[in-house]
Design a protein around this motif. Sequence first.
Motif, PDB file in Angstrom:
ATOM      1  N   PHE A   1      -0.748  13.716   6.357  1.00 29.48           N
ATOM      2  CA  PHE A   1      -1.213  12.328   6.349  1.00 29.48           C
ATOM      3  C   PHE A   1      -2.699  12.268   6.660  1.00 29.48           C
ATOM      4  O   PHE A   1      -3.191  13.051   7.470  1.00 29.48           O
ATOM      5  CB  PHE A   1      -0.430  11.515   7.392  1.00 29.48           C
ATOM      6  CG  PHE A   1       1.027  11.401   7.057  1.00 29.48           C
ATOM      7  CD1 PHE A   1       1.484  10.404   6.211  1.00 29.48           C
ATOM      8  CD2 PHE A   1       1.935  12.320   7.563  1.00 29.48           C
ATOM      9  CE1 PHE A   1       2.829  10.316   5.889  1.00 29.48           C
ATOM     10  CE2 PHE A   1       3.286  12.242   7.239  1.00 29.48           C
ATOM     11  CZ  PHE A   1       3.728  11.234   6.399  1.00 29.48           C
TER      12      PHE A   1
ATOM     13  N   GLN B   1       1.554   4.597  -2.197  1.00 34.27           N
ATOM     14  CA  GLN B   1       1.115   5.338  -1.011  1.00 34.27           C
ATOM     15  C   GLN B   1       2.291   5.958  -0.258  1.00 34.27           C
ATOM     16  O   GLN B   1       2.122   6.934   0.476  1.00 34.27           O
ATOM     17  CB  GLN B   1       0.280   4.425  -0.098  1.00 34.27           C
ATOM     18  CG  GLN B   1      -0.601   5.244   0.853  1.00 34.27           C
ATOM     19  CD  GLN B   1      -1.434   4.383   1.785  1.00 34.27           C
ATOM     20  OE1 GLN B   1      -1.964   3.344   1.374  1.00 34.27           O
ATOM     21  NE2 GLN B   1      -1.561   4.805   3.028  1.00 34.27           N
ATOM     22  N   ILE B   2       3.498   5.396  -0.443  1.00 37.87           N
ATOM     23  CA  ILE B   2       4.685   6.041   0.135  1.00 37.87           C
ATOM     24  C   ILE B   2       4.904   7.397  -0.547  1.00 37.87           C
ATOM     25  O   ILE B   2       5.243   8.387   0.086  1.00 37.87           O
ATOM     26  CB  ILE B   2       5.925   5.130   0.008  1.00 37.87           C
ATOM     27  CG1 ILE B   2       5.804   3.977   1.014  1.00 37.87           C
ATOM     28  CG2 ILE B   2       7.221   5.915   0.235  1.00 37.87           C
ATOM     29  CD1 ILE B   2       6.892   2.933   0.902  1.00 37.87           C
TER      30      ILE B   2
ATOM     31  N   PRO C   1       0.565   9.794   0.643  1.00 41.03           N
ATOM     32  CA  PRO C   1      -0.147   9.084   1.717  1.00 41.03           C
ATOM     33  C   PRO C   1      -1.664   9.016   1.496  1.00 41.03           C
ATOM     34  O   PRO C   1      -2.341   8.212   2.137  1.00 41.03           O
ATOM     35  CB  PRO C   1       0.173   9.904   2.970  1.00 41.03           C
ATOM     36  CG  PRO C   1       1.371  10.714   2.627  1.00 41.03           C
ATOM     37  CD  PRO C   1       1.338  10.938   1.141  1.00 41.03           C
ATOM     38  N   TYR C   2      -2.202   9.878   0.617  1.00 38.39           N
ATOM     39  CA  TYR C   2      -3.646   9.873   0.347  1.00 38.39           C
ATOM     40  C   TYR C   2      -4.017   8.925  -0.783  1.00 38.39           C
ATOM     41  O   TYR C   2      -5.183   8.805  -1.145  1.00 38.39           O
ATOM     42  CB  TYR C   2      -4.125  11.296   0.014  1.00 38.39           C
ATOM     43  CG  TYR C   2      -4.072  12.203   1.216  1.00 38.39           C
ATOM     44  CD1 TYR C   2      -5.165  12.326   2.064  1.00 38.39           C
ATOM     45  CD2 TYR C   2      -2.913  12.921   1.510  1.00 38.39           C
ATOM     46  CE1 TYR C   2      -5.109  13.149   3.180  1.00 38.39           C
ATOM     47  CE2 TYR C   2      -2.844  13.733   2.629  1.00 38.39           C
ATOM     48  CZ  TYR C   2      -3.943  13.849   3.459  1.00 38.39           C
ATOM     49  OH  TYR C   2      -3.888  14.641   4.565  1.00 38.39           O
TER      50      TYR C   2
ATOM     51  N   ARG D   1      -6.860   1.802   2.065  1.00 37.00           N
ATOM     52  CA  ARG D   1      -5.485   2.314   2.121  1.00 37.00           C
ATOM     53  C   ARG D   1      -4.693   1.407   3.048  1.00 37.00           C
ATOM     54  O   ARG D   1      -5.254   0.578   3.743  1.00 37.00           O
ATOM     55  CB  ARG D   1      -5.441   3.739   2.708  1.00 37.00           C
ATOM     56  CG  ARG D   1      -5.843   4.802   1.758  1.00 37.00           C
ATOM     57  CD  ARG D   1      -5.420   6.189   2.269  1.00 37.00           C
ATOM     58  NE  ARG D   1      -6.114   7.180   1.482  1.00 37.00           N
ATOM     59  CZ  ARG D   1      -7.028   8.027   1.978  1.00 37.00           C
ATOM     60  NH1 ARG D   1      -7.292   8.039   3.271  1.00 37.00           N
ATOM     61  NH2 ARG D   1      -7.647   8.863   1.178  1.00 37.00           N
TER      62      ARG D   1
ATOM     63  N   ILE E   1      -1.161   3.845   8.443  1.00 38.19           N
ATOM     64  CA  ILE E   1       0.052   4.637   8.657  1.00 38.19           C
ATOM     65  C   ILE E   1       0.397   4.589  10.147  1.00 38.19           C
ATOM     66  O   ILE E   1      -0.451   4.889  10.994  1.00 38.19           O
ATOM     67  CB  ILE E   1      -0.159   6.089   8.185  1.00 38.19           C
ATOM     68  CG1 ILE E   1      -0.457   6.090   6.670  1.00 38.19           C
ATOM     69  CG2 ILE E   1       1.067   6.947   8.498  1.00 38.19           C
ATOM     70  CD1 ILE E   1      -0.982   7.404   6.134  1.00 38.19           C
TER      71      ILE E   1
ATOM     72  N   SER F   1       4.942   7.805  11.201  1.00 41.23           N
ATOM     73  CA  SER F   1       4.294   8.115   9.920  1.00 41.23           C
ATOM     74  C   SER F   1       4.748   7.206   8.780  1.00 41.23           C
ATOM     75  O   SER F   1       4.634   7.572   7.618  1.00 41.23           O
ATOM     76  CB  SER F   1       4.519   9.580   9.523  1.00 41.23           C
ATOM     77  OG  SER F   1       3.903  10.417  10.460  1.00 41.23           O
TER      78      SER F   1
ATOM     79  N   ILE G   1       4.325   4.068   6.262  1.00 38.97           N
ATOM     80  CA  ILE G   1       3.236   3.283   5.701  1.00 38.97           C
ATOM     81  C   ILE G   1       3.477   1.806   6.065  1.00 38.97           C
ATOM     82  O   ILE G   1       4.583   1.289   5.866  1.00 38.97           O
ATOM     83  CB  ILE G   1       3.192   3.421   4.163  1.00 38.97           C
ATOM     84  CG1 ILE G   1       3.244   4.896   3.726  1.00 38.97           C
ATOM     85  CG2 ILE G   1       1.982   2.704   3.577  1.00 38.97           C
ATOM     86  CD1 ILE G   1       2.042   5.711   4.000  1.00 38.97           C
TER      87      ILE G   1
END
Length: 166
Positions: free
Chosen positions: A3, A115-116, A119-120, A144, A147, A152, A154
Amino acid sequence: MNFPKQSNRVHLNIDSYSTMMNFAKEHSHKEIIGVFFGKINENGDIEISEAYPFRVGRRTEVHLKDSDYEKVLPIIKDCSTRNLEWLGWFHSHPFKRGDHLYMSQTDVSYQYPAQIQNPYWTAIVCNPHQIKDSSTTRGMRAFRLSINSDDSKITKKVIEVPLKIE
Ligand SMILES: [Zn+2]
């Protein structure tokens, strides 16, 4: 799964900046949308090196369509030969006067499922009318969703990610 940290940045090479902003400038009264590819650094920053314009939308609305996802598949294959992965999307908020570089609720609803998966995954919003706005990176901002540090997950809270053009 790794993450990104709060301190991580987005690095944009000048070619991909120009591709995005020139597309936005060509359609300075309509929203445009496209995708970008790059690498995730060991330190968690991302480096964007290629951008692909996709579609011109209406004045205040743009979406990717199913045919766009078909169009992106050969680009994904081609980029993978250069070890580049699909890291996000860009679109414009082409409005004069004031600061329009933010994530709308609709933007968040696009960003969240992507993003799920990664994560980037990053959203870049650009405005050809804000290129000289010194609170922006030459008319752009990167975002973004935050998180949650405990699990962790989103969240739907938008955070700005520092954006550097180099
Ligand atoms: Zn938007």
